[in-house]
Design an enzyme around this catalytic site. Structure first.
Site, PDB file in Angstrom:
ATOM      1  N   GLU A 125      25.387 -12.048 -55.880  1.00  0.00           N
ATOM      2  CA  GLU A 125      26.867 -11.895 -56.257  1.00  0.00           C
ATOM      3  C   GLU A 125      27.549 -11.819 -54.797  1.00  0.00           C
ATOM      4  OE1 GLU A 125      25.241  -8.191 -58.572  1.00  0.00           O
ATOM      5  OE2 GLU A 125      27.348  -8.479 -59.037  1.00  0.00           O
ATOM      6  N   LYS A 127      29.747 -10.368 -52.086  1.00  0.00           N
ATOM      7  CA  LYS A 127      30.246  -8.868 -51.676  1.00  0.00           C
ATOM      8  C   LYS A 127      31.674  -8.993 -51.412  1.00  0.00           C
ATOM      9  CE  LYS A 127      28.794  -5.207 -48.713  1.00  0.00           C
ATOM     10  NZ  LYS A 127      30.098  -4.754 -48.501  1.00  0.00           N
ATOM     11  N   ASP A 129      35.445  -7.545 -50.209  1.00  0.00           N
ATOM     12  CA  ASP A 129      35.615  -6.690 -49.104  1.00  0.00           C
ATOM     13  C   ASP A 129      36.830  -5.745 -49.623  1.00  0.00           C
ATOM     14  OD1 ASP A 129      36.685  -6.983 -45.558  1.00  0.00           O
ATOM     15  OD2 ASP A 129      35.474  -5.303 -46.766  1.00  0.00           O
ATOM     16  N   TYR A 237      30.558  -4.796 -61.468  1.00  0.00           N
ATOM     17  CA  TYR A 237      29.178  -5.222 -61.308  1.00  0.00           C
ATOM     18  C   TYR A 237      28.000  -4.412 -61.503  1.00  0.00           C
ATOM     19  CZ  TYR A 237      30.076  -1.694 -57.197  1.00  0.00           C
ATOM     20  OH  TYR A 237      30.259  -0.807 -56.558  1.00  0.00           O
ATOM     21  N   LYS A 326      25.014  -9.931 -45.127  1.00  0.00           N
ATOM     22  CA  LYS A 326      26.388 -10.038 -44.325  1.00  0.00           C
ATOM     23  C   LYS A 326      26.591 -11.582 -43.581  1.00  0.00           C
ATOM     24  CE  LYS A 326      28.646  -6.662 -44.776  1.00  0.00           C
ATOM     25  NZ  LYS A 326      28.576  -5.136 -44.002  1.00  0.00           N
ATOM     26  N   CYS A 420      22.050  20.522 -27.912  1.00  0.00           N
ATOM     27  CA  CYS A 420      22.968  20.132 -29.022  1.00  0.00           C
ATOM     28  C   CYS A 420      24.421  20.333 -28.315  1.00  0.00           C
ATOM     29  CB  CYS A 420      22.751  21.038 -30.101  1.00  0.00           C
ATOM     30  SG  CYS A 420      24.155  20.714 -31.329  1.00  0.00           S
ATOM     31  N   CYS A 423      25.961  23.437 -30.642  1.00  0.00           N
ATOM     32  CA  CYS A 423      25.782  24.707 -30.681  1.00  0.00           C
ATOM     33  C   CYS A 423      24.696  25.135 -29.435  1.00  0.00           C
ATOM     34  CB  CYS A 423      24.850  25.157 -31.723  1.00  0.00           C
ATOM     35  SG  CYS A 423      23.421  24.185 -32.100  1.00  0.00           S
ATOM     36  N   CYS A 438      19.412  18.048 -33.760  1.00  0.00           N
ATOM     37  CA  CYS A 438      19.591  19.462 -33.495  1.00  0.00           C
ATOM     38  C   CYS A 438      18.496  20.185 -34.393  1.00  0.00           C
ATOM     39  CB  CYS A 438      20.980  20.091 -33.433  1.00  0.00           C
ATOM     40  SG  CYS A 438      21.235  21.886 -33.493  1.00  0.00           S
ATOM     41  N   CYS A 444      23.803  25.912 -36.688  1.00  0.00           N
ATOM     42  CA  CYS A 444      24.474  24.783 -36.001  1.00  0.00           C
ATOM     43  C   CYS A 444      25.815  24.593 -36.807  1.00  0.00           C
ATOM     44  CB  CYS A 444      23.976  23.560 -35.773  1.00  0.00           C
ATOM     45  SG  CYS A 444      24.833  22.278 -34.769  1.00  0.00           S
TER      46      CYS A 444
END
Length: 684
Positions: A125, A127, A129, A237, A326, A420, A423, A438, A444
């Site tokens: 199908e 695609k 936008d 779809y 794409k 991190c 944190c 992290c 965090c």
């Protein structure tokens, strides 16, 4: 029916019914079949006559009347909507090799499920936008429309979607589903987009950059009259939740069924055979692309057989049975002004390039992802570099490559953070993985809301009433910063929150108290340890019966647990090694969270121990999650799809294709009553 043909003696109710039927037939012919049956002037006369009759007889007005597309009162806000089934994203491929790899994965996984596919049939199908929307029909009437949002929760845009002529307010057909959640792409055709911008220029108003932004912006208007003035269209779809309707066997049949319901589908989809069929379709639609009346940015391929789709399943938020191919992306060059590290809601630390603003792909780009540390190192992106950026319909563009010839002499490599940036906890990167995270999952701030939502979810601590919106309020108000804080909430603090009355606050506190009595499996799952889902939590709890023993276990001990490999063992060890996480756990236990000590091995007296069981349909006596937990407690393995390895299928109401496959394979089928007898919960 024409206006001249109506009988002077007909009563208003029958004439209204005839007019609505005629208008709906004309809409179906015009928008779905693309074969208009009357001139525009005659259609307008029919609609005006209907409006006259309804104005004179307001008791005849119904929400699904063609005259009721545009509401009178603008919405005050776009309210959140939870999709009945998540709106999944798609994996992308950009060349023939990546597409071929997808096809191989499909064949490999089908073979693992004892399905001999040979050449896979795909539905190809265009695609679009545009903007993805979920439409909910109940007994044929449009009840709700919502944007994709984060895939789980979107925004209510029903008032705007009703203004789109191609969206039927009532489905066609004598036997309609009791509930149909259907997915579509709302878009603005190129001609309509160009004309809208021309008129905006004449009025001295702001123009849209591209049709995609125009469609998304139109859907988010509070006043439906503004959306009604914009030339929006739609293609349907796929499906979400469906009740009271036996699903067809293939996706192609689904598309034809949607069309029969009066839902407009793309006229350009095709059923193709294997990878060569996909590539031929991609080439053909690429040649047609400049002349299509709407923008597309690629092609979507979906495995046609719905039973195969179910067997293939999902990974993260993407189906394994579909992929987006794409078109070559639009690219531009710009300068890197800085490189920062962002922490996502799952703890992933991602490098992001801050760019000199550049117009590419219809938008002005100032940030681009570098994906992960491997990509940052491989591309060797530095501050001051000139880079090529690509945007292919994605919200966040990516850095493709560095233009080495333009690199400043003083540019230095970027140092990867060991702490991190939010944190200051340790950043952990498991050997063989590209993503670093992290390690302070319960502490965090960047992960705070997602951590608490997961902790409170039904399969985890099951805290009724502690949903997404309330979690946002509690965190934003500074009342909660980690899961342990939720058990310190008081009635006085809760009633101060917006839209939180005393009764609701008491109900939440009762739910919190109830949730304190849980199971070791639920508690482990609730902690949100990377890659520790329900099945892994069960394995850990079954084979390491003590929380403190688990917290102190080294990776070698963890890998002694069945199905626990070095990656998961590394995640578990890294989580419990963090002082912040241990502190949150200590507070949870101090506040009364407890569970009975689990049995360390599966019960040997259960005759289903070790057997693979599949649940299908709706259970009336308990939720699917409860049934899975009870079966696993008896030593059974609960799978998601039926194969030759399946021992038993338990069928509830509306079981669907899993039951059909079980019968065809000769698998033992139980009704819900047999499940209840097995777990000792017979109903009278």
């Amino acid at each position: 029916m024409t206006v001249k043909q109506r009988s002077a003696s007909s009563d208003p109710a029958s004439e209204v019914r005839s007019l609505r039927a005629a208008i709906e037939e004309h809409n179906y012919a015009y928008y779905v079949l693309d074969r208009p049956t009357v001139a525009d002037a005659e259609y307008d006369r029919l609609l005006r006559r209907l409006q006259e009759l309804e104005a004179a007889n307001p008791e005849l007005v119904t929400p699904d009347s063609p005259s009721q597309r545009v509401g009178i009162t603008p919405a005050s806000e776009l309210k959140p909507v939870t999709h009945l089934r998540a709106m999944l994203s798609l994996e992308n491929c950009f060349n023939e090799e990546e597409l071929a790899a997808f096809d191989r994965r499909v064949l490999t996984r089908l073979a693992a499920a004892d399905i001999e596919a040979g050449t896979v049939s795909y539905v190809a199908e265009p695609k679009l936008d545009g903007a993805a929307v979920s439409f909910l029909y109940e007994h044929g009437a449009l009840k709700l429309a919502a944007t994709r949002g984060d895939g789980t929760t979107g925004e209510d845009v029903t008032h705007n979607v009703r203004t789109i002529q191609a969206v039927p307010l009532r489905l066609r057909g004598p036997q309609l589903p009791a509930l149909l959640e259907v997915r579509g792409e709302v878009y603005m055709p190129r001609a309509g987009f160009e004309e809208f911008n021309r008129q905006a220029v004449k009025r001295g108003e702001k123009t849209f950059v591209n049709p995609r932004n125009a469609a998304a912006g139109s859907l988010r208007q509070l006043d439906p009259k503004l959306a009604a003035a914009r030339p929006l269209d739609v293609f349907f779809y796929g499906l979400g939740e469906v009740r009271g309707w036996a699903l067809p066997a293939t996706h192609a049949d689904v598309l034809m069924a949607l069309r029969a319901f009066g839902l407009k589908t793309s006229p350009d989809w095709e059923l193709v055979a294997g990878i060569q069929g996909c590539l031929a379709y991609y080439s053909n639609i690429g040649r047609k692309r400049p002349n299509l009346p709407y923008d597309i940015d690629g092609v979507v391929y979906k495995v046609n057989d719905l039973a195969w789709q179910e067997a293939l399943g999902f990974v993260s938020r993407a189906p394994r049975w579909a992929i987006a191919h794409k078109f070559p992306a639009q690219e531009e060059m710009t300068e890197v002004l800085g490189i920062e590290f962002q922490v996502g809601r799952t703890g992933a630390v991602t490098p992001v390039a801050r760019l000199k603003p550049t117009f590419v792909g219809g938008v002005t780009v100032s940030n681009a992802t570098l994906h992960n540390f491997d990509e940052l190192s491989r591309k060797d992106v530095r501050v001051g570099d000139t880079v090529v950026i690509r945007r292919a319909g994605d919200v966040i563009p990516e850095v493709v490559q560095v233009v080495s010839a333009r690199r400043p002499k003083d540019a230095v490599p970027v140092a990867v953070p060991s702490k991190c940036p939010v944190c200051a906890s340790e950043v952990v990167r498991i050997e063989g993985e590209a993503i670093a995270r992290c390690s302070a999952g319960l502490f965090c701030p960047a992960q705070r809301k997602e951590t608490i939502r997961h902790f409170a979810s039904r399969a985890a601590m099951d805290i009724e009433g502690l949903g997404e919106k309330l979690v946002d309020q509690l965190v934003d108000a500074g009342l909660v910063s980690d899961p342990a804080d939720v058990y310190g909430l008081t009635l006085e603090r809760l009633v101060e929150l917006e839209r939180m009355g005393e009764k609701s606050a008491k109900n939440l506190l009762d739910a919190l108290e109830k949730s304190k009595r849980t199971t070791f499996v639920r508690f482990l799952y609730a902690l949100g340890i990377r890659d520790v889902g329900e099945a892994t939590a069960l394995a850990l709890a079954t084979h390491i019966g003590s929380l403190h023993e688990l917290m102190d276990a080294d990776e070698q001990r963890l890998q002694e647990v069945p199905d626990i490999g070095p990656v998961v063992a590394g995640h578990v060890r890294a989580f419990f090694a963090q002082r912040h996480n241990r502190e949150v756990i200590r507070r949870l236990l101090k506040q009364g969270v407890h569970w009975p000590r689990p049995r360390v091995t599966a019960p040997v007296n259960s005759h289903i121990a070790g057997k693979q069981i599949v649940l299908t349909g709706t259970l009336t006596s308990m939720s699917r999650d409860e049934a899975k937990a009870k079966l696993r407690a008896l030593g059974a393995k609960v799978a998601g799809s039926v194969s030759k390895k399946t021992d038993i299928v338990i069928a509830g109401e509306n079981p669907g294709s899993k039951l059909d496959k079980a019968v065809s394979l000769g698998v033992t089928v139980w009704e819900e009553a047999e499940l209840l007898r097995l777990i000792g919960e017979e109903r009278p």
